[in-house]
Design an enzyme around this catalytic site. Sequence first.
Site, PDB file in Angstrom:
ATOM      1  CG  HIS A  70      -1.916  -1.132   1.218  1.00  0.00           C
ATOM      2  ND1 HIS A  70      -3.270  -0.993   1.003  1.00  0.00           N
ATOM      3  CD2 HIS A  70      -1.714  -2.458   1.385  1.00  0.00           C
ATOM      4  CE1 HIS A  70      -3.861  -2.178   1.047  1.00  0.00           C
ATOM      5  NE2 HIS A  70      -2.940  -3.083   1.288  1.00  0.00           N
ATOM      6  CE1 TYR A 337      -0.076  -4.891   7.422  1.00  0.00           C
ATOM      7  CE2 TYR A 337      -1.147  -3.142   8.640  1.00  0.00           C
ATOM      8  CZ  TYR A 337      -1.188  -4.105   7.655  1.00  0.00           C
ATOM      9  OH  TYR A 337      -2.335  -4.266   6.933  1.00  0.00           O
TER      10      TYR A 337
END
Lengths: 360, 179
Positions: A70, A337
């Site tokens: 992303h 993440y």
Amino acid sequence: MVDHSSPPRPPLSTASLAIRLACIGGVVAAVAGAFAYVNGTFDPQRLQPKTLVNALETNNGIHPGFRRNHAKGVCVAGYFESSAEARAYSSAQVFNAARTPLIGRFALPSGNPYAPDSSVPIRSFAVQFSQANGQQWRTGMNSMPVFPVGTPEAFYQLLKAGAPDPATGKPNPANMPAFFAAHPEAAPFLAWVKTAKPSASYATETYNGINAFFLVGADGKRQAVRWAVVAQSQDAVGDTAPAGSDFLEKDLVQRLASGPLRWQLNLTLANPGDPLDDASKPWIGEHKILNAGTLVLQSSQAQADGDCRDINFDPLILPSGIEASNDPLLAARSAAYASSYLRRAAEVSPLHRTPQESKP
Amino acid sequence: MNAQPRFFAPLARLLHWLMALMIIAMLFIGAGLAASVSERHEWLIHLHKPLGIAILALVIVRLAVRFSTRQPPLPGDLPRWQVLAAKASHWLLYALMLVLPLLGWAMISAAGDPVMLSHSVQLPALVSANAPLFAVLRKAHGYLAYVLFFTVLLHLAAALFHGLIRRDGVLQSMTGTQD
């Protein structure tokens, strides 16, 4: 100075000395070995946070300073206005205070920060709600209703299927069909993809939390939910994406210039038997949906300097009153993440230069 | 003149063994969570934070005990390099016990994340949000944890060396056993 010298000990025989030294060596080796087992040294096949992030880098190239997935996005800011509907289910301050400020980020689901906006039909929306009591709620949502797969292992296989072949520099076209043939759980996702088109605006999309969570009430009662934010700007729904590769951010800036944008936060309550640990499966049939309130966006910022840049939208940063389900993707997202965040946090300054360099 | 003590003070011994267990557990928990994407990652991190703060609190008590009680001396015939190694490694252990939890607390703060010890217990941020600082603190937390692990291994080997080879009462000064 006289020490409390211990009484003289008989010297050890060579054999006894050897045995005792071997004992010491054995104890130290056992502890070191156990540690190496735990940290994965003996298990190169183990799926680790870095394995997933390395796979993303293999597929997309390394773009210093950018998120490893992303990567192309834009920062937004606004607030959440709660309705009364979720209060009976969750003690989280976000549902009980009138207003909670938020920072968000719209993005494309690719690790390539220069991907054309029309290259994928998926858009994502990540939000950080900052409660007055200091607790936060972070969520990363996507425009698809389900995830292609239900486990981190299958997600890793999906990434590998999309990896460029070293000989051609492109993914082997046979890999993706082979992956989906071996993963029938992806059927609901594939069915959605068939109908999905790249939208012309971030503002007209519905974004789904996909993973299940628990709302926890002040009485300790737990209710499983999935959440979604539904756009209240429906003017351009169905518009096909315009030409050019960077229309989404421009569209967002234009819309915000003429007023705030709104989404309704829906909490879908699980029925008994709904899968809570498998994000690839839709919840089918009638469900009670709570309208928890309205998410209002007032401004945007380019991500290179925006307030969202240094936020890791870790889906396990949750306030008291919202808890994770046992969906294995949640832990994997949180772990991966963190690994991506560490890499890019050490590289923040290059983010300022790269966009200029990329312009053709 | 008072005779030198043969043993560490009972409170010092209690703190030593309690913290030995906690620190070894902590090192394994940290190594395990950093190398896992499974649910283990989540429940280990939920153990790691409160345990780290408990270690930080205990090491402060322990340093106070260390300075307010008398330590049994090292044997007079211990070679000088071993005396120096013993002293240096003990101070390194104390320093790491203090610094590692502070680094963990500071790195979560620098990431801009709320420092949550449980679903509702929150600590204040130790530093303000700063991503490049986070990267430095996070790396230091990882590397220094390895330094602590190797120092603990050395400490363990030296303790066994005193107990099994030299048989000079040093190990007993912490176990409290009379041989």
